[in-house]
Design a protein around this motif. Structure first.
Motif, PDB file in Angstrom:
ATOM      1  N   SER A   1      -4.903   2.922  -1.592  1.00  7.48           N
ATOM      2  CA  SER A   1      -4.473   1.522  -1.541  1.00  7.48           C
ATOM      3  C   SER A   1      -4.269   1.090  -0.093  1.00  7.48           C
ATOM      4  O   SER A   1      -4.453  -0.084   0.249  1.00  7.48           O
ATOM      5  CB  SER A   1      -3.241   1.262  -2.410  1.00  7.48           C
TER       6      SER A   1
ATOM      7  N   ALA B   1       0.828  -1.205   0.000  1.00  6.07           N
ATOM      8  CA  ALA B   1       0.000   0.000   0.000  1.00  6.07           C
ATOM      9  C   ALA B   1       0.864   1.257   0.000  1.00  6.07           C
ATOM     10  O   ALA B   1       1.581   1.526   0.955  1.00  6.07           O
ATOM     11  CB  ALA B   1      -0.919  -0.025   1.222  1.00  6.07           C
TER      12      ALA B   1
ATOM     13  N   ASN C   1      -7.683   0.161   1.114  1.00  4.65           N
ATOM     14  CA  ASN C   1      -8.029  -1.163   0.571  1.00  4.65           C
ATOM     15  C   ASN C   1      -7.319  -2.269   1.343  1.00  4.65           C
ATOM     16  O   ASN C   1      -7.905  -3.311   1.640  1.00  4.65           O
ATOM     17  CB  ASN C   1      -7.653  -1.267  -0.907  1.00  4.65           C
ATOM     18  N   SER C   2      -6.040  -2.047   1.631  1.00  6.34           N
ATOM     19  CA  SER C   2      -5.279  -3.055   2.364  1.00  6.34           C
ATOM     20  C   SER C   2      -5.834  -3.266   3.767  1.00  6.34           C
ATOM     21  O   SER C   2      -5.920  -4.394   4.239  1.00  6.34           O
ATOM     22  CB  SER C   2      -3.805  -2.667   2.465  1.00  6.34           C
TER      23      SER C   2
END
Ligand code: FE2
Ligand code: FE2
Length: 126
Positions: A41, A36, A44-45
């Motif tokens: 991101s 990430a 999302n992680s």
């Protein structure tokens, strides 16, 4: 690159299946975290890490239930608390971007939970 969770020898419970799954979990969580590189991101992680951990808990809870484990309720509550805490940190991250809080939480929680609740699971296999 910082790791979300640092593996420690004291995480070993002595139960091969559980230890293997914990090592895999930590490896996967760390790799999600390392991948990430921007805020989206990272979010999302965090969501994937949450799902991954929740999946591990479902499995452990199923085993405890099947074996009528005596500390099922306490153990389950500790799982639920971690998921709540990750959710809170994910929300806080979206506003202040301080990811070290997540790292601290994960490390503290893993050290405590592995040493106490998960280590006690070896009684099931006896
Ligand atoms: Fe576990
Ligand atoms: Fe557990």
């Amino acid at each position: 690159m910082i790791q979300l969770i640092e593996w420690r020898d004291e995480f070993c419970t002595g139960i091969d299946g559980v230890d293997y799954e914990h090592e895999e979990l930590i490896r996967h969580i760390n790799s999600l975290f390392e991948k990430a590189h921007d805020k989206q991101s990272m979010i999302n992680s965090i969501n994937e890490i949450y799902a991954e951990i929740a999946g591990h808990f479902v499995l452990e809870e199923q085993i405890m239930k099947n074996e009528k484990y005596d500390q099922y309720e306490e153990h389950r509550q500790d799982h639920a608390k971690l998921l709540d805490d990750i959710g809170d940190i994910a929300e806080a991250y979206e506003s202040d971007e301080d990811i070290t809080k997540l790292q601290q939480l994960m490390n503290d929680w893993f050290v405590e939970h592995f040493k106490t609740h998960d280590a006690r699971l070896h009684r099931i296999s006896k």
